[in-house]
Motif scaffolding. Structure first.
Motif, PDB file in Angstrom:
ATOM      1  N   GLU A 326       0.826  -1.204   0.000  1.00 25.37           N
ATOM      2  CA  GLU A 326       0.000   0.000   0.000  1.00 25.37           C
ATOM      3  C   GLU A 326       0.868   1.265   0.000  1.00 25.37           C
ATOM      4  OE1 GLU A 326      -3.327   2.551   0.130  1.00 25.37           O
ATOM      5  OE2 GLU A 326      -2.969   0.497  -0.570  1.00 25.37           O
ATOM      6  N   THR A 327       1.999   1.204   0.688  1.00 28.49           N
ATOM      7  CA  THR A 327       2.927   2.345   0.676  1.00 28.49           C
ATOM      8  C   THR A 327       3.432   2.605  -0.734  1.00 28.49           C
ATOM      9  OG1 THR A 327       3.629   1.984   2.964  1.00 28.49           O
ATOM     10  CG2 THR A 327       5.141   3.200   1.536  1.00 28.49           C
ATOM     11  N   ASN A 328       3.820   1.546  -1.435  1.00 28.31           N
ATOM     12  CA  ASN A 328       4.291   1.708  -2.815  1.00 28.31           C
ATOM     13  C   ASN A 328       3.208   2.332  -3.691  1.00 28.31           C
ATOM     14  OD1 ASN A 328       6.832   0.677  -2.332  1.00 28.31           O
ATOM     15  ND2 ASN A 328       6.243  -1.418  -2.810  1.00 28.31           N
ATOM     16  N   ARG A 329       1.953   1.909  -3.506  1.00 27.28           N
ATOM     17  CA  ARG A 329       0.851   2.464  -4.294  1.00 27.28           C
ATOM     18  C   ARG A 329       0.694   3.964  -4.014  1.00 27.28           C
ATOM     19  NH1 ARG A 329      -3.980   4.229  -4.176  1.00 27.28           N
ATOM     20  NH2 ARG A 329      -4.111   4.095  -1.902  1.00 27.28           N
ATOM     21  N   CYS A 330       0.745   4.339  -2.751  1.00 27.64           N
ATOM     22  CA  CYS A 330       0.604   5.745  -2.375  1.00 27.64           C
ATOM     23  C   CYS A 330       1.750   6.593  -2.920  1.00 27.64           C
ATOM     24  CB  CYS A 330       0.534   5.881  -0.857  1.00 27.64           C
ATOM     25  SG  CYS A 330      -0.926   5.168  -0.092  1.00 27.64           S
ATOM     26  N   LEU A 331       2.963   6.087  -2.829  1.00 25.81           N
ATOM     27  CA  LEU A 331       4.126   6.831  -3.312  1.00 25.81           C
ATOM     28  C   LEU A 331       4.042   7.059  -4.814  1.00 25.81           C
ATOM     29  CD1 LEU A 331       6.985   5.121  -1.251  1.00 25.81           C
ATOM     30  CD2 LEU A 331       5.920   7.339  -0.827  1.00 25.81           C
ATOM     31  N   LEU A 332       3.643   6.030  -5.546  1.00 30.59           N
ATOM     32  CA  LEU A 332       3.521   6.155  -6.993  1.00 30.59           C
ATOM     33  C   LEU A 332       2.421   7.158  -7.355  1.00 30.59           C
ATOM     34  CD1 LEU A 332       3.859   2.389  -7.996  1.00 30.59           C
ATOM     35  CD2 LEU A 332       5.472   4.219  -8.564  1.00 30.59           C
ATOM     36  N   SER A 333       1.319   7.115  -6.641  1.00 35.96           N
ATOM     37  CA  SER A 333       0.202   8.021  -6.923  1.00 35.96           C
ATOM     38  C   SER A 333       0.561   9.477  -6.634  1.00 35.96           C
ATOM     39  CB  SER A 333      -1.022   7.629  -6.091  1.00 35.96           C
ATOM     40  OG  SER A 333      -1.443   6.307  -6.381  1.00 35.96           O
ATOM     41  N   SER A 334       1.454   9.693  -5.695  1.00 39.58           N
ATOM     42  CA  SER A 334       1.801  11.058  -5.285  1.00 39.58           C
ATOM     43  C   SER A 334       2.644  11.803  -6.305  1.00 39.58           C
ATOM     44  CB  SER A 334       2.557  11.018  -3.952  1.00 39.58           C
ATOM     45  OG  SER A 334       3.878  10.524  -4.128  1.00 39.58           O
ATOM     46  N   GLY A 335       3.223  11.077  -7.262  1.00 35.60           N
ATOM     47  CA  GLY A 335       4.087  11.714  -8.250  1.00 35.60           C
ATOM     48  C   GLY A 335       5.497  11.945  -7.768  1.00 35.60           C
ATOM     49  N   MET A 336       5.879  11.319  -6.683  1.00 35.70           N
ATOM     50  CA  MET A 336       7.218  11.469  -6.115  1.00 35.70           C
ATOM     51  C   MET A 336       8.266  10.789  -7.002  1.00 35.70           C
ATOM     52  SD  MET A 336       8.377  10.278  -2.279  1.00 35.70           S
ATOM     53  CE  MET A 336       7.179  11.324  -1.468  1.00 35.70           C
ATOM     54  N   SER A 337       9.464  11.364  -7.073  1.00 37.66           N
ATOM     55  CA  SER A 337      10.547  10.755  -7.844  1.00 37.66           C
ATOM     56  C   SER A 337      11.024   9.480  -7.158  1.00 37.66           C
ATOM     57  CB  SER A 337      11.722  11.729  -7.975  1.00 37.66           C
ATOM     58  OG  SER A 337      12.352  11.913  -6.717  1.00 37.66           O
ATOM     59  N   ILE A 338      11.681   8.619  -7.912  1.00 34.21           N
ATOM     60  CA  ILE A 338      12.173   7.356  -7.355  1.00 34.21           C
ATOM     61  C   ILE A 338      13.201   7.606  -6.264  1.00 34.21           C
ATOM     62  CG2 ILE A 338      13.953   7.108  -9.144  1.00 34.21           C
ATOM     63  CD1 ILE A 338      11.961   4.253  -7.498  1.00 34.21           C
ATOM     64  N   ASP A 339      13.994   8.663  -6.402  1.00 32.55           N
ATOM     65  CA  ASP A 339      14.988   8.989  -5.378  1.00 32.55           C
ATOM     66  C   ASP A 339      14.313   9.268  -4.040  1.00 32.55           C
ATOM     67  OD1 ASP A 339      15.667   9.931  -8.138  1.00 32.55           O
ATOM     68  OD2 ASP A 339      17.668  10.108  -7.282  1.00 32.55           O
ATOM     69  N   ASN A 340      13.261  10.081  -4.085  1.00 32.81           N
ATOM     70  CA  ASN A 340      12.552  10.419  -2.855  1.00 32.81           C
ATOM     71  C   ASN A 340      11.754   9.239  -2.304  1.00 32.81           C
ATOM     72  OD1 ASN A 340      13.465  13.072  -2.669  1.00 32.81           O
ATOM     73  ND2 ASN A 340      11.808  13.873  -3.945  1.00 32.81           N
ATOM     74  N   MET A 341      11.193   8.438  -3.203  1.00 31.92           N
ATOM     75  CA  MET A 341      10.486   7.235  -2.750  1.00 31.92           C
ATOM     76  C   MET A 341      11.395   6.366  -1.895  1.00 31.92           C
ATOM     77  SD  MET A 341       8.284   5.832  -5.969  1.00 31.92           S
ATOM     78  CE  MET A 341       7.187   6.885  -6.918  1.00 31.92           C
ATOM     79  N   ASN A 342      12.616   6.213  -2.349  1.00 36.61           N
ATOM     80  CA  ASN A 342      13.540   5.326  -1.640  1.00 36.61           C
ATOM     81  C   ASN A 342      13.949   5.869  -0.276  1.00 36.61           C
ATOM     82  OD1 ASN A 342      13.535   3.170  -3.309  1.00 36.61           O
ATOM     83  ND2 ASN A 342      15.592   3.460  -4.120  1.00 36.61           N
ATOM     84  N   VAL A 343      13.910   7.185  -0.096  1.00 40.47           N
ATOM     85  CA  VAL A 343      14.200   7.766   1.218  1.00 40.47           C
ATOM     86  C   VAL A 343      13.216   7.212   2.248  1.00 40.47           C
ATOM     87  CG1 VAL A 343      14.206   9.896   2.566  1.00 40.47           C
ATOM     88  CG2 VAL A 343      15.254   9.858   0.296  1.00 40.47           C
ATOM     89  N   ILE A 344      11.966   7.058   1.844  1.00 39.41           N
ATOM     90  CA  ILE A 344      10.932   6.513   2.736  1.00 39.41           C
ATOM     91  C   ILE A 344      11.004   4.989   2.793  1.00 39.41           C
ATOM     92  CG2 ILE A 344       8.433   6.284   3.072  1.00 39.41           C
ATOM     93  CD1 ILE A 344       8.143   9.080   1.828  1.00 39.41           C
ATOM     94  N   ARG A 345      11.076   4.338   1.640  1.00 37.04           N
ATOM     95  CA  ARG A 345      10.996   2.871   1.602  1.00 37.04           C
ATOM     96  C   ARG A 345      12.146   2.189   2.336  1.00 37.04           C
ATOM     97  NH1 ARG A 345       9.092   1.709  -4.596  1.00 37.04           N
ATOM     98  NH2 ARG A 345      11.165   2.538  -5.040  1.00 37.04           N
ATOM     99  N   LYS A 346      13.343   2.776   2.260  1.00 33.46           N
ATOM    100  CA  LYS A 346      14.491   2.161   2.926  1.00 33.46           C
ATOM    101  C   LYS A 346      14.279   2.017   4.435  1.00 33.46           C
ATOM    102  CE  LYS A 346      17.986   3.969  -0.287  1.00 33.46           C
ATOM    103  NZ  LYS A 346      19.082   4.953  -0.431  1.00 33.46           N
ATOM    104  N   ARG A 347      13.481   2.890   4.996  1.00 33.34           N
ATOM    105  CA  ARG A 347      13.278   2.881   6.452  1.00 33.34           C
ATOM    106  C   ARG A 347      12.191   1.911   6.898  1.00 33.34           C
ATOM    107  NH1 ARG A 347      15.854   6.873   4.833  1.00 33.34           N
ATOM    108  NH2 ARG A 347      17.465   7.630   6.235  1.00 33.34           N
ATOM    109  N   LEU A 348      11.569   1.264   5.934  1.00 29.90           N
ATOM    110  CA  LEU A 348      10.472   0.365   6.271  1.00 29.90           C
ATOM    111  C   LEU A 348      10.868  -1.104   6.192  1.00 29.90           C
ATOM    112  CD1 LEU A 348       7.636   2.175   4.272  1.00 29.90           C
ATOM    113  CD2 LEU A 348       8.483   2.654   6.589  1.00 29.90           C
ATOM    114  N   GLU A 349      12.127  -1.354   5.787  1.00 29.32           N
ATOM    115  CA  GLU A 349      12.592  -2.741   5.657  1.00 29.32           C
ATOM    116  C   GLU A 349      13.934  -2.931   6.354  1.00 29.32           C
ATOM    117  OE1 GLU A 349      12.262  -4.728   1.894  1.00 29.32           O
ATOM    118  OE2 GLU A 349      10.853  -3.231   1.141  1.00 29.32           O
TER     119      GLU A 349
END
Length: 564
Positions: A326-349
């Motif tokens: 669900e986080t990935n879906r929200c990040l993609l929908s927000s229009g965020m760049s892949i660089d910024n997406m990874n700032v968030i995703r790295k902290r969840l795993e």
């Protein structure tokens, strides 16, 4: 009008994540267009691409395509009747799913001016098997001649194009990539870093280690793991060798599935891609348990390729798999760049953002990375499990606010994820490791020019593009290197390529033309990752067959010939 399209796939998604497409078109231009495009599609789409391209060619030329099928199609996407026809060497009818209902069928109808299903004569259909070398050989052997349609010049240019694209594919073959960077040495093995300006070489002495642990994840992981294990066994015959290979379903060859566990004690775990499943979590947990148990005299060799982020997935407590999805879906929908997406995703795993290397400390870590991302950012490929993370919890929380991802926001993240981010920014959770972590700041005692963790890029699109250009020059073409970071919508990129080819074709009557792109014969070489925007009734397929068919429309409308 005679026209020909081929979609040639060298490695399939399972070997390198790199696919290649090119079109063979009519007379009088002496220009080759070669494009290497990263792709994350499955091998079933690869077979679809071959069929769509051949069907389009038949429509455009009205020619009888001669030959027999090389191997039976096994993908269900083309239908059992068509598959059986191929297996028996008969002339298949391209079913309505392929030719009339899909986006590619629409292109075929526009090219042919018909709304009926497309019937083709028997033709040589290259269906790449699981091992990479099969693809290169088949590309070289499949000429797909059209008697009475192609000129001698066209036939030779087609062979040249196959030869050029084969050289590009071979250069990023996972086996070749590893062997070019990990070299056997009397003392152990030497790691070459082709990306460094000084061509740095690092020696790993067999006397320094009691154990070598190979951990591999990604769509090319089995091939990478097998090649690495072969080299380690020869270079360090007395060390204990074991490991874990996490690969996408059905992406390990029979040879890899047999030799990895029996000869090298490397367990194969299959998991889902591109959407992780419970098997991804179980395999990632097993890898983390193994590296955490590693000691100072353990050498951990990580083989990382495209798809690794989904195959190596370990949500941190209390998050579960659905939170990550669900986080990935929200990040993609927000229009965020892949660089910024990874700032968030790295902290969840637990394994991303340098955590794998940190978990292995104080063991020595060597990461061999096969890139599937334009520009090769090591912190983005599989979310950088062996690379220090320069970002922080504060950065992640700021992004949540800026992009409407917080509570009550337009793209609100799952509550459990927001709780984790709040705990992190409040200092209750450990952050991802940065450059100051001992896994990244400690020099090796035996060789102070290298660090305890070294991450090396062994193959990428730039290597494929450069190899294509080198081969084009070798066989007599003037290569024009358009770059390895081409991005954009397929229809736009195809338009640029065909415009360049048209400009080159205008030089033919005027060889001394001012401001010429290049002397003829010329080869346009480009690579990158294009995008296909899907509509509400999208069919199966990928960017490569689409760019070939869109280019065919442009070239047909321009009346150009002899462009390959």
């Amino acid at each position: 009008m005679a026209m020909r399209i081929l979609s040639a796939v060298g490695a399939t998604g399972r070997s390198t994540g790199c696919r290649c497409s090119f079109g063979t078109l009519p007379r009088d231009a002496s220009c080759l267009i070669v494009s290497t495009v990263a792709s994350r599609r499955t091998h079933s789409s690869t077979r679809f691409a071959m069929m769509a391209a051949a069907a389009a060619s038949s429509v455009l030329s009205g020619a009888t395509m001669q030959g027999t099928s090389v191997s039976a199609f096994r993908s269900t996407s083309i239908g059992s009747t068509t598959r059986r026809s191929f297996a028996r060497g008969r002339a298949p009818v391209v079913n309505r799913r392929l030719s009339c209902s899909s986006r590619y069928g629409e292109l075929l109808r526009r090219l042919s001016g018909t709304s009926s299903c497309v019937k083709t004569h028997p033709f040589v259909a290259f269906t790449p098997e699981k091992h990479f070398t099969t693809a290169s050989t088949a590309l070289q052997e499949s000429t797909h001649e059209y008697p009475g349609i192609q000129t001698d010049n066209e036939r030779q240019m087609t062979k040249d194009a196959l030869q050029i694209i084969s050289a590009a594919i071979e250069s990023v073959n996972p086996t070749t990539a590893i062997e070019n960077c990990v070299l056997k040495d009397p003392s152990g093995f030497v790691l070459k870093d082709p990306a460094s300006s000084s061509s740095r070489a690092i020696t790993y002495d067999k006397s320094d280690y009691d154990e070598v642990l190979v951990v591999s994840f990604g769509k090319a992981s089995s091939a990478m793991a097998l090649t690495t294990a072969d080299i380690v066994r020869t270079a360090m015959p007395n060390v204990t060798l074991s490991g874990i290979d996490v690969v996408k379903d059905d992406h390990a060859t029979d040879e890899e599935a047999t030799l990895l566990p029996t000869r090298y004690n490397i367990t194969i775990r299959e998991a889902s891609h591109p959407i992780p499943d419970s098997r991804s979590i179980e395999a990632a947990s097993e890898i983390l348990d193994r590296v955490e148990a590693a000691g100072e005299r353990t050498l951990v060799v990580c083989c990382i390729s495209g798809g690794g982020s989904a195959l190596f997935c370990a949500p941190r407590h209390p998050l579960i798999l659905s939170d990550i999805a669900e986080t990935n879906r929200c990040l993609l929908s927000s229009g965020m760049s892949i660089d910024n997406m990874n700032v968030i995703r790295k902290r969840l795993e637990l394994g991303k953002g340098g955590r794998l290397a940190a978990a292995a400390y104080p063991a020595t870590v060597v990461a061999l990375v096969l890139s599937d991302i334009v520009g090769d950012p090591l912190d983005l490929i599989a979310s950088g499990p062996t690379v220090p993370d320069p970002s922080s919890w504060d950065d992640a929380v700021k992004l949540v606010g800026n992009y409407g991802l917080g509570r009550g926001g337009e793209y609100e993240l799952p509550s459990a994820v927001l709780d984790v981010l709040d705990s992190g920014v409040n200092g209750e959770l450990e952050d991802t490791p940065g450059h100051e972590h001992p896994a990244f700041s400690t020099k090796r005692a035996s060789e102070e020019s290298s660090m305890l963790t070294e991450t090396v890029l062994v193959g990428n699109n730039e290597l494929a593009v450069t190899s294509a250009a080198t081969e084009a020059e070798r066989i007599g073409y003037n290569a024009i290197l358009l770059g390895s970071t081409v991005e954009g919508e397929v229809k736009d990129v195809a338009g640029v390529y065909t415009s360049l080819a048209e400009q080159l074709s205008k030089q033919r009557p005027f060889p001394d033309q001012t401001f010429a792109l290049a002397k003829l014969p010329a080869a346009l070489i480009a690579g990158g990752e294009t995008t296909v925007t899907l509509g509400p009734s999208s069919g199966k397929g990928g960017r490569n067959q689409e760019i070939g068919l869109v280019a065919a429309l442009h070239l047909k409308n321009k009346g150009l010939r002899d462009i390959v």
